[in-house]
Design a protein around this motif. Structure first.
Motif, PDB file in Angstrom:
ATOM      1  N   GLY A   1       1.003  -0.983  -0.090  1.00 36.73           N
ATOM      2  CA  GLY A   1      -0.190  -0.338  -0.026  1.00 36.73           C
ATOM      3  C   GLY A   1       1.252   1.070  -0.259  1.00 36.73           C
ATOM      4  N   SER A   2       0.334   2.614  -0.026  1.00 39.94           N
ATOM      5  CA  SER A   2       1.025   3.945  -0.253  1.00 39.94           C
ATOM      6  C   SER A   2       1.448   4.090   0.929  1.00 39.94           C
ATOM      7  CB  SER A   2       0.896   5.053  -0.993  1.00 39.94           C
ATOM      8  OG  SER A   2      -0.576   5.028  -0.677  1.00 39.94           O
ATOM      9  N   MET A   3       0.800   4.041   2.126  1.00 41.38           N
ATOM     10  CA  MET A   3       1.156   4.171   3.415  1.00 41.38           C
ATOM     11  C   MET A   3       2.313   3.106   3.685  1.00 41.38           C
ATOM     12  SD  MET A   3      -2.554   2.562   4.531  1.00 41.38           S
ATOM     13  CE  MET A   3      -2.734   3.704   6.354  1.00 41.38           C
TER      14      MET A   3
ATOM     15  N   ILE B   1       4.716   6.111   2.235  1.00 37.10           N
ATOM     16  CA  ILE B   1       4.274   7.453   3.505  1.00 37.10           C
ATOM     17  C   ILE B   1       5.597   7.206   4.399  1.00 37.10           C
ATOM     18  CG2 ILE B   1       2.474   8.975   4.705  1.00 37.10           C
ATOM     19  CD1 ILE B   1       0.922   8.089   2.416  1.00 37.10           C
TER      20      ILE B   1
ATOM     21  N   TYR C   1      -4.785  13.944   4.624  1.00 39.68           N
ATOM     22  CA  TYR C   1      -5.197  12.927   5.177  1.00 39.68           C
ATOM     23  C   TYR C   1      -4.121  12.561   5.896  1.00 39.68           C
ATOM     24  CZ  TYR C   1      -3.946   7.516   3.646  1.00 39.68           C
ATOM     25  OH  TYR C   1      -4.202   6.476   3.533  1.00 39.68           O
TER      26      TYR C   1
ATOM     27  N   ALA D   1      -1.155  15.361  -0.507  1.00 43.62           N
ATOM     28  CA  ALA D   1      -2.395  14.465  -1.339  1.00 43.62           C
ATOM     29  C   ALA D   1      -3.453  15.838  -2.685  1.00 43.62           C
ATOM     30  CB  ALA D   1      -3.401  14.146  -0.872  1.00 43.62           C
TER      31      ALA D   1
ATOM     32  N   ASN E   1      -7.753  14.121   0.098  1.00 41.23           N
ATOM     33  CA  ASN E   1      -8.632  13.379   0.335  1.00 41.23           C
ATOM     34  C   ASN E   1      -7.925  13.759   2.306  1.00 41.23           C
ATOM     35  OD1 ASN E   1     -10.380  11.432   1.965  1.00 41.23           O
ATOM     36  ND2 ASN E   1      -8.879  10.177   2.130  1.00 41.23           N
TER      37      ASN E   1
ATOM     38  N   ASP F   1       1.213  12.990  -3.015  1.00 44.02           N
ATOM     39  CA  ASP F   1       0.209  11.779  -3.210  1.00 44.02           C
ATOM     40  C   ASP F   1      -0.554  11.271  -3.495  1.00 44.02           C
ATOM     41  OD1 ASP F   1      -1.292   9.406  -1.832  1.00 44.02           O
ATOM     42  OD2 ASP F   1      -1.332   9.575  -0.202  1.00 44.02           O
TER      43      ASP F   1
ATOM     44  N   ALA G   1      -2.948   8.833  -4.346  1.00 37.53           N
ATOM     45  CA  ALA G   1      -3.623   8.006  -4.925  1.00 37.53           C
ATOM     46  C   ALA G   1      -4.636   8.011  -5.715  1.00 37.53           C
ATOM     47  CB  ALA G   1      -4.352   7.934  -2.780  1.00 37.53           C
ATOM     48  N   TYR G   2      -5.607   8.996  -5.249  1.00 41.92           N
ATOM     49  CA  TYR G   2      -6.479   9.426  -6.299  1.00 41.92           C
ATOM     50  C   TYR G   2      -5.961   9.988  -7.797  1.00 41.92           C
ATOM     51  CZ  TYR G   2      -8.716   8.877  -2.417  1.00 41.92           C
ATOM     52  OH  TYR G   2      -8.919   8.134  -1.016  1.00 41.92           O
TER      53      TYR G   2
ATOM     54  N   SER H   1      -5.218   0.741  -4.874  1.00 40.97           N
ATOM     55  CA  SER H   1      -6.173   0.417  -3.895  1.00 40.97           C
ATOM     56  C   SER H   1      -7.427   1.487  -4.143  1.00 40.97           C
ATOM     57  CB  SER H   1      -6.093   0.897  -2.638  1.00 40.97           C
ATOM     58  OG  SER H   1      -4.469   0.017  -2.024  1.00 40.97           O
ATOM     59  N   LYS H   2      -7.385   2.138  -4.727  1.00 40.71           N
ATOM     60  CA  LYS H   2      -8.996   3.125  -5.189  1.00 40.71           C
ATOM     61  C   LYS H   2      -9.080   2.723  -7.371  1.00 40.71           C
ATOM     62  CE  LYS H   2      -7.772   4.589  -1.082  1.00 40.71           C
ATOM     63  NZ  LYS H   2      -7.067   5.706  -0.238  1.00 40.71           N
TER      64      LYS H   2
ATOM     65  N   ARG I   1      -2.971  -4.469  -0.997  1.00 42.33           N
ATOM     66  CA  ARG I   1      -1.958  -4.165  -0.638  1.00 42.33           C
ATOM     67  C   ARG I   1      -0.877  -3.828  -1.428  1.00 42.33           C
ATOM     68  NH1 ARG I   1      -4.138  -1.095   1.464  1.00 42.33           N
ATOM     69  NH2 ARG I   1      -2.250  -0.152   2.986  1.00 42.33           N
ATOM     70  N   VAL I   2      -1.188  -2.505  -2.363  1.00 41.42           N
ATOM     71  CA  VAL I   2      -0.219  -2.411  -3.014  1.00 41.42           C
ATOM     72  C   VAL I   2      -0.166  -1.263  -3.702  1.00 41.42           C
ATOM     73  CG1 VAL I   2       1.267  -2.811  -6.014  1.00 41.42           C
ATOM     74  CG2 VAL I   2      -0.557  -4.803  -4.678  1.00 41.42           C
TER      75      VAL I   2
END
Ligand SMILES: *Cc1c(COP(=O)(O)O)cnc(C)c1O
Length: 360
Positions: free
Chosen positions: A85-87, A90, A111, A154, A158, A185, A187-188, A215-216, A224-225
């Motif tokens: 995951g990108s978490m 981060i 976020y 982000a 988010n 980030d 993510a979207y 994930s999105k 979890r990638v």
């Protein structure tokens, strides 16, 4: 009692939405910005082969996945690192570049995991003001202090859903000191890729990282990638911090197949955007203040904390769960993921029905 180090002991655990109702039954979730449909059939088919080799450790260099990502985005595979995951990325960036002697800077309604990742290193987490229009480049640059090491933004945001134009991201990089690491980030990002060219080229400056996730838009939240584009020197440091074998072989195989089926991902984005705009239109017509969104969720601004809680409770009573935004400094707001059509077909009429009562 055995004591944890103070900066860990002082923290609460990271809060996720509670998707279980009072009586233990699962609620329909509009709370975690998951995709409105399952992964590409090609990605699903890739899982079985990987499971049959489950006794072997995964590729620690994510070779196939990096190659697929590099080909799709016109990048060099060596510039890409992958995380659980990108978490994961981060947290690794915070661990490698911040500690108790310095600070991380985020926008006011960022976020929440940025703050968590910073605080778990012992670093101070500063926030720059942010208004309804979105992240302010000027406010972020003005909030930099001599000990600021990382700025996390982000884009799209988010829970805000707002987006900085490419020129604004470039202006942010230009306005920050050279020795402050900027982490964008995205993510979207896939939900806004049709609007403008990406900002991956900023990585060439040596002090900027761009993150993305499967994930999105790709619908792989469970696998979890995440991935990112890193300057060579930053990549060298981050690899020391990441756990070896951080992504399972199943995760890598499914992600590689998903990236190779970009048409499916783009269709998911198109379906999501269409459903998002339809949802926003109907909720606005019912009287709600719905912020413009460039993501797979909408943010309802209910004006007060009490109203936001009231709406969240009404949804929950009907077996649906949204996400209150106290954690992001928006206690008057409720975030709703654009869920599958059958879930939206329950949520939207319910919100329309109670609008007169809750917005009084
Ligand atoms: C969902 C989300 C992530 C986390 O994604 P994972 O790749 O699942 O860890 C990161 N950043 C933002 C802004 C998100 O909304």
């Amino acid at each position: 009692m055995i004591l944890a180090v103070p900066h860990v002991a002082a923290r609460a655990a990271y809060a996720l939405a509670d998707v279980t109702g009072a009586d233990g039954t699962p609620l329909l979730s509009l709370s975690q910005n998951e995709s409105l449909r399952p992964p590409s059939p090609r990605a699903q088919a890739a899982a079985a082969q990987a499971v049959s080799e489950g006794h072997l450790y995964p590729d620690p260099d994510w070779t196939d996945l990096r190659r697929a990502l590099a080909a799709q985005h016109g990048l060099a595979p060596e510039a890409i690192l992958c995380g659980a995951g990108s978490m994961d990325l981060i947290a690794a960036l915070a661990r490698a570049y911040a500690d108790a002697g310095n600070a991380v800077l985020i926008p006011a309604h960022a976020y929440p995991f940025f703050r968590t990742a910073a605080q778990l290193t012992g670093a101070r987490c500063d926030a720059a003001p942010e208004d309804v229009a979105g992240v302010s480049v000027g406010a972020l640059c003005a909030a930099v202090r001599p000990d600021t090491r990382i700025v996390f933004v982000a884009n799209p945001g988010n829970p805000t859903g707002t987006r900085l134009a490419r020129a604004d991201v470039v202006a942010l990089r230009d306005g920050l000191p050279q020795d402050v690491l900027l982490v964008v980030d995205e993510a979207y990002g896939e939900f806004a890729d049709h609007l403008e060219p990406p900002v991956f080229d900023l990585v060439d400056r040596g002090n900027t990282v761009v993150l993305r996730t499967l994930s999105k838009a790709y619908g792989l939240a469970s696998l979890r990638v995440g991935w990112g584009v890193f300057p060579a020197e930053v990549a060298l440091q981050i690899r020391k911090v990441l756990l070896p074998n951080n992504i399972s072989a199943v995760g890598q195989a499914v992600a590689t197949a998903a990236v190779s089926d970009a048409a499916y991902m783009r269709e998911t984005c198109a379906l999501t955007i269409e459903a998002r705009e339809a949802c926003a239109d109907r909720l606005r017509a019912a009287g709600y203040a719905v912020r413009p969104s460039h993501t797979n969720f909408v943010l309802l601004d209910l004006g007060t904390h009490a109203r936001a809680r009231d709406v969240a409770q009404r949804l929950q009573d009907a077996g649906l769960v949204g996400r209150l935004q106290d954690g992001a400094g928006l206690p008057h707001a409720l975030r709703l993921t654009i869920a599958p059509p059958e879930v939206m077909a329950r949520a939207i009429p319910l919100l329309e029905h109670c609008a007169a009562e809750v917005l009084r």
